[in-house]
Design a protein around this motif. Structure first.
Motif, PDB file in Angstrom:
ATOM      1  N   ASP A   1      18.737  24.000 -31.333  1.00 35.08           N
ATOM      2  CA  ASP A   1      17.853  24.292 -30.206  1.00 35.08           C
ATOM      3  C   ASP A   1      17.983  23.276 -29.083  1.00 35.08           C
ATOM      4  N   HIS A   2      18.553  22.137 -29.398  1.00 33.52           N
ATOM      5  CA  HIS A   2      18.662  21.101 -28.369  1.00 33.52           C
ATOM      6  C   HIS A   2      20.006  21.223 -27.682  1.00 33.52           C
TER       7      HIS A   2
ATOM      8  N   GLU B   1       4.637  20.678 -28.009  1.00 33.37           N
ATOM      9  CA  GLU B   1       5.583  21.270 -28.949  1.00 33.37           C
ATOM     10  C   GLU B   1       6.372  22.372 -28.276  1.00 33.37           C
ATOM     11  N   TYR B   2       7.668  22.233 -28.294  1.00 31.98           N
ATOM     12  CA  TYR B   2       8.444  23.112 -27.429  1.00 31.98           C
ATOM     13  C   TYR B   2       8.453  24.568 -27.846  1.00 31.98           C
ATOM     14  N   GLN B   3       8.162  24.846 -29.126  1.00 26.29           N
ATOM     15  CA  GLN B   3       8.046  26.282 -29.403  1.00 26.29           C
ATOM     16  C   GLN B   3       6.616  26.762 -29.544  1.00 26.29           C
ATOM     17  N   ASP B   4       5.691  25.948 -29.169  1.00 30.85           N
ATOM     18  CA  ASP B   4       4.300  26.373 -29.207  1.00 30.85           C
ATOM     19  C   ASP B   4       4.082  27.510 -28.218  1.00 30.85           C
ATOM     20  N   PRO B   5       3.557  28.624 -28.684  1.00 35.89           N
ATOM     21  CA  PRO B   5       3.343  29.738 -27.747  1.00 35.89           C
ATOM     22  C   PRO B   5       2.328  29.386 -26.660  1.00 35.89           C
TER      23      PRO B   5
ATOM     24  N   ASP C   1       8.649  16.102 -26.604  1.00 34.33           N
ATOM     25  CA  ASP C   1       8.488  16.653 -27.943  1.00 34.33           C
ATOM     26  C   ASP C   1       9.650  16.065 -28.701  1.00 34.33           C
TER      27      ASP C   1
ATOM     28  N   SER D   1      14.175  24.345 -21.882  1.00 37.27           N
ATOM     29  CA  SER D   1      13.356  25.525 -22.131  1.00 37.27           C
ATOM     30  C   SER D   1      13.261  26.336 -20.842  1.00 37.27           C
TER      31      SER D   1
END
Lengths: 337, 337
Positions: free
Chosen positions: A191-192, A100-104, A69, A131
């Motif tokens: 976030d990274h 997508e790393y914040q995709d639920p 991502d 994550s």
DNA sequence: ACGCAGCATGACAGCGTTGTCAATATTCCT
DNA sequence: AGGAATATTGACAACGCTGTCATGCTGCGT
């Protein structure tokens, strides 16, 4: 050109199909003379085992998935080509899997990937590498994986790491050596967490030069070109503006440079700018950008090697640190004004 | 989470595995009531057919290969994501297969790919799309394929085409409208016959404006940033230098812009520069680059759709032309001096 | 009601490998 | 040389699905 099967090879070599299978899979206990008969038959027929049959029978797919991502196209393609290089040599194929790393739905997405495509293992790049839910999921699914440049606290994972911190420290010292005393830093996306190493390196570098960290000179970026612009504007508006800006990646550095142009500041005459990544852009803007070049493709290669090794349980070394990053001095940095 | 097989589903639904197979493959002759029983069982078990078993039995792999030899990372990733998007929706997976179009081993390489990985079809991007030996090889191997923006003489192939020519003509007219009369063109790599369309568009545009083509103002580039620099140097050294340079791609346009900076020429005050592709760089250099934006991702999507359609023999339309390219006017073009 | 043409379903044989386990060779002792 | 240990090989049953063909059912025309 007819497609040949293992049976054809076995007949030609005058052995059973199982023996051919042994040769293909490099299993032990095959007499050298037999081995060569078989190899010759394989070559003669230009035989290739059927991947589907192999995976059905052997319960593995000879397929790796590369998860990412990452908005940087050049990073992605470099990693891809590194991974591919290793895989081709070992007859594995690679499935690319942007996500997508914040995709639920990410967890379901990955679960499906693993169950459906039956991939043998996963390679992750930042920010997915950090994550926690994802890491836990992979353990739960019991699927082997390797992380590429995870945040520094992951040395107990299967991973390929970098020397980001050391090289950033070095960059600061380089700037300091040019006479700069007010060296600003544009942080990477919060976030990274892998990018935090770079900030640590910045701080370390200042310390090494006998300078101290100024809150004002450290601004939070979000990796994009635009956020680089915003940060640079904020920095250059200071009563005591920096004489050098070190950005956590090249996109933001390029943004900073654009702002400098707009403000009529000469780079590097009045402001030095340094980036990180050495994306193609770095050498194509004007003035060309001083930056840090990572061996990204090599990291992809090593990650795949690590993963393949993990399959074979040769659990010798889980973690490999690649330290070939280097500073590329170009035209955007110069003596302090 | 245990892995379920078709047998589990059949038992749960109270039918034979063959009926489940029919439902999965959308075969006809399944009573609606049966169909829903089966679908429900599938959902309940979260069942996914095993790709390997399917391909072994059905003699297809549900795998596409994307072939490319393109130095532009953003082009590659955009095409990839378009192709992936279509494929994910239809449960196909994608193998990426970078290669080198003049590699003598290319044919063997592709043959191996087709025989070994048993991919069901190929998607090619320029310049591979115009390699006659490759096209012939694919026909010989009898493997379905789709071309992305091949040169204009390929309308009888399965392909997705563009309106490069028209849009280039439009760009020239735009420059002409700004008062430019000496508009130079930096040609693309001569091996990429698809790029010839852009040159044709340039000529067409000049004609439309009542200008004529000057040999001097057309220089041969090779797609790279560096070749853009060289071409621009040559052009700007002319006794009658151009007031606008239209390059066949953004990399070369960026090279031209760098040269302009070095020569102290103001862009766009003294020289206008336009490119083609709208790579990320285009909006990140200073001044930002006027260029042509193609719907690259969309082209990937459509290519995959075409290929999947070809599998199903719905041979309705082989060729689809995407005409959504548009000119993006930014800061590198302005009124002629 | 009869016969026949579909429709709907199932039984079963592959597909081309690998894993298991048994059979046969070879080697190494003493 | 005799026998155990080990190296080498092969027979055959999976693996999970699709293709083929047979069977049973449904409905239609007469």
């Amino acid at each position: 050109m007819k497609k040949h099967t293992i049976t054809d090879v076995a007949e030609l070599a005058g052995v059973s199909i199982k023996t051919v299978s042994r040769v293909i899979n490099q299993e032990p206990n095959v007499r050298p003379s037999t081995h060569s008969k078989v190899s010759q038959a394989i070559a003669e027929l230009n035989y290739r085992p059927s991947i589907s049959a192999r995976s059905l029978a052997g319960n593995r797919s000879y397929l790796l998935a590369l998860l990412y991502d990452n908005p940087s196209a050049s990073y992605v393609t470099d990693i891809q080509s590194g991974v591919l290089q290793t895989c081709r040599a070992q007859n594995y194929e690679v499935l690319i899997h942007p996500c997508e790393y914040q995709d639920p739905a990410l967890e379901k997405n990955i679960t499906d990937l693993v169950h459906n495509s039956r991939v043998d293992g996963l390679i992750l790049t930042p920010p997915l590498t950090d994550s926690r839910p994802l890491l836990e999921l992979m353990k739960r699914l019991d699927i082997p994986y390797v992380l590429i440049s995870p945040s520094s606290n992951s040395v107990f994972e299967w991973a390929v790491g970098t020397n980001d911190q050391a090289i950033c420290s070095e960059m600061v010292q380089h700037l300091c050596g040019l006479g700069h005393r007010r060296i600003a830093f544009i942080l990477g996306h919060p976030d990274h967490s892998a990018l935090a190493n770079r900030y640590a390196g910045y701080q370390e570098g200042l310390k090494a030069c006998g300078l101290k960290v100024s809150k004002q000179l450290c601004v939070q970026g979000f990796n994009s070109f635009e956020s680089g612009e915003q940060c640079a504007r904020k920095l250059l508006k200071l009563k005591q503006p920096p004489t050098a800006i070190f950005a956590c990646n090249d996109d933001m550095a390029a943004g900073a440079m654009k702002v400098a142009h707009e403000l009529g500041l000469d780079v590097p005459g009045q402001l030095s700018v340094a980036g990180f990544d050495d994306i193609p852009l770095a050498s194509q803007i004007w003035p060309s950008l001083t930056t840090v070049k990572q061996p990204i493709q090599k990291m992809g290669e090593v990650a795949a090697e690590l993963l393949l090794r993990r399959f074979r349980q040769q659990s010798a070394e889980k973690f490999e640190r690649i330290t070939k990053s280097q500073i590329v001095v170009r035209d955007s940095t110069g003596p302090a004004p």
